[in-house]
Write a protein that holds these residues in place. Sequence first.
Motif, PDB file in Angstrom:
ATOM      1  N   PRO A 271      -1.142  26.827  48.859  1.00  0.00           N
ATOM      2  CA  PRO A 271      -1.507  27.468  50.132  1.00  0.00           C
ATOM      3  C   PRO A 271      -0.666  26.994  51.305  1.00  0.00           C
ATOM      4  O   PRO A 271      -0.404  27.749  52.231  1.00  0.00           O
ATOM      5  CB  PRO A 271      -2.978  27.065  50.312  1.00  0.00           C
ATOM      6  CG  PRO A 271      -3.099  25.767  49.596  1.00  0.00           C
ATOM      7  CD  PRO A 271      -2.162  25.857  48.427  1.00  0.00           C
TER       8      PRO A 271
ATOM      9  N   LEU B 298     -10.802  31.367  53.979  1.00  0.00           N
ATOM     10  CA  LEU B 298     -11.827  30.401  53.610  1.00  0.00           C
ATOM     11  C   LEU B 298     -13.121  30.618  54.385  1.00  0.00           C
ATOM     12  O   LEU B 298     -14.126  29.994  54.082  1.00  0.00           O
ATOM     13  CB  LEU B 298     -11.313  28.981  53.841  1.00  0.00           C
ATOM     14  CG  LEU B 298     -10.046  28.597  53.057  1.00  0.00           C
ATOM     15  CD1 LEU B 298      -9.647  27.172  53.384  1.00  0.00           C
ATOM     16  CD2 LEU B 298     -10.271  28.767  51.565  1.00  0.00           C
TER      17      LEU B 298
ATOM     18  N   TRP C  45      -4.428  30.436  47.577  1.00  0.00           N
ATOM     19  CA  TRP C  45      -5.676  29.667  47.578  1.00  0.00           C
ATOM     20  C   TRP C  45      -6.327  29.706  46.200  1.00  0.00           C
ATOM     21  O   TRP C  45      -6.854  28.694  45.721  1.00  0.00           O
ATOM     22  CB  TRP C  45      -6.645  30.234  48.620  1.00  0.00           C
ATOM     23  CG  TRP C  45      -6.345  29.877  50.045  1.00  0.00           C
ATOM     24  CD1 TRP C  45      -6.021  30.730  51.056  1.00  0.00           C
ATOM     25  CD2 TRP C  45      -6.346  28.567  50.614  1.00  0.00           C
ATOM     26  NE1 TRP C  45      -5.817  30.030  52.224  1.00  0.00           N
ATOM     27  CE2 TRP C  45      -6.013  28.701  51.987  1.00  0.00           C
ATOM     28  CE3 TRP C  45      -6.588  27.291  50.104  1.00  0.00           C
ATOM     29  CZ2 TRP C  45      -5.926  27.620  52.851  1.00  0.00           C
ATOM     30  CZ3 TRP C  45      -6.492  26.197  50.968  1.00  0.00           C
ATOM     31  CH2 TRP C  45      -6.165  26.373  52.313  1.00  0.00           C
TER      32      TRP C  45
END
Length: 375
Positions: free
Chosen positions: A56, A196, A325
């Motif tokens: 990431p 996220l 991710w």
Amino acid sequence: MMSRLWPLTLGAFALGLDAYVLAGLLPGMARDLGTTQALTGLGVVLFTAAYAISAPALSFVAGRHSARKALLGGLALFTFGNAATMLAPSLAILLAARLLAGIGAGLYSPLAAASAAGMVGTTQRGRALALVLAGLSMGTALGVPVGLLIEHRLGWRWTIGLIVLIGLVAAAGVAVRASGFPVPAAIAWRDRLAALRAPFSLTTLSVTLWTGIASLGLYTYLAEVAAARGMAAAVPVLIWAWGLGGMAGAMLIGRVIDRHLPPARATTAVLTLLGIGFFLAGWGTPALVGAGCFLWGLAGWASIAPQQHALVTHDPAHATEAIAWNSSLNYLGGAIGAAAGSAALSAHLTAFWLPVGALVAVSVALALHLAKTAW
């Protein structure tokens, strides 16, 4: 159209071989460098940690330059790190080389998957993602036995040399293709972190994390689990069954999600099969243990593509970041699972019970996934 993806698949093959063959090379490395296997094994930790963190963290490179240049940069770091590994005269240089190779792998792997998805039509996206994943699984199922055979005949440095050669060929394939790669937009860190915070993406990534804890974490102790079942002599066969299952799962899952099951239902089926595989591997008869390892490998490797597909479809603008991710959390899950298994064994818990932990972890993953699909 799919034939255009061979350099990306070949690069993934090199990554899969590198990630899983090193454990078998540790004794020879330790003898050659005059150190212990425990210290040499830090190379595995550094490679995996660098991969998980850099995936990431370096996803912005493609946005600032181009997917093609970023892929070449990742392969260059990966290949140079392996060349330095092959020539390492000391433990310190070996560890630094493994760190560099892991950074290159973390840059290349998610971008290769995102590029593959962007180079084909929407009806072929699942197969494109699965093809790159198949490269990783074939690096494990086919490449690792060949690499260990080379190590047995010629020494561990020649096995690393094979990885260098494959990396160079993959880089040449990317280099000669001047067009056709998608052009990802440059995305700021706050936007990359937004994945996220979005409930859909966060839950999807959490499923990947818990699946990695279950599947890759238990794989670390497959030999110990087999020995606890009185099947230590069958470990090579069980690893081979796991690898063949992984190759089958990685190659078939794309066609399944393109033609038969949507990604959400595919993930439900895969996680259920993963739990069955754990149960058979932990408590089945000797013949069923092999079948359980095959199902475990099949479902574990097949779990990645539907997760990637869901993330890419939900937010195409952030496809590279989401896949980065997802890749990172898969490897992070493996590290957490391996650490949990180590703690359990250090606490004198017999390896016979490690599949219980894997079943708990995959149950958490399935519960999170079903909760997400119920929204």
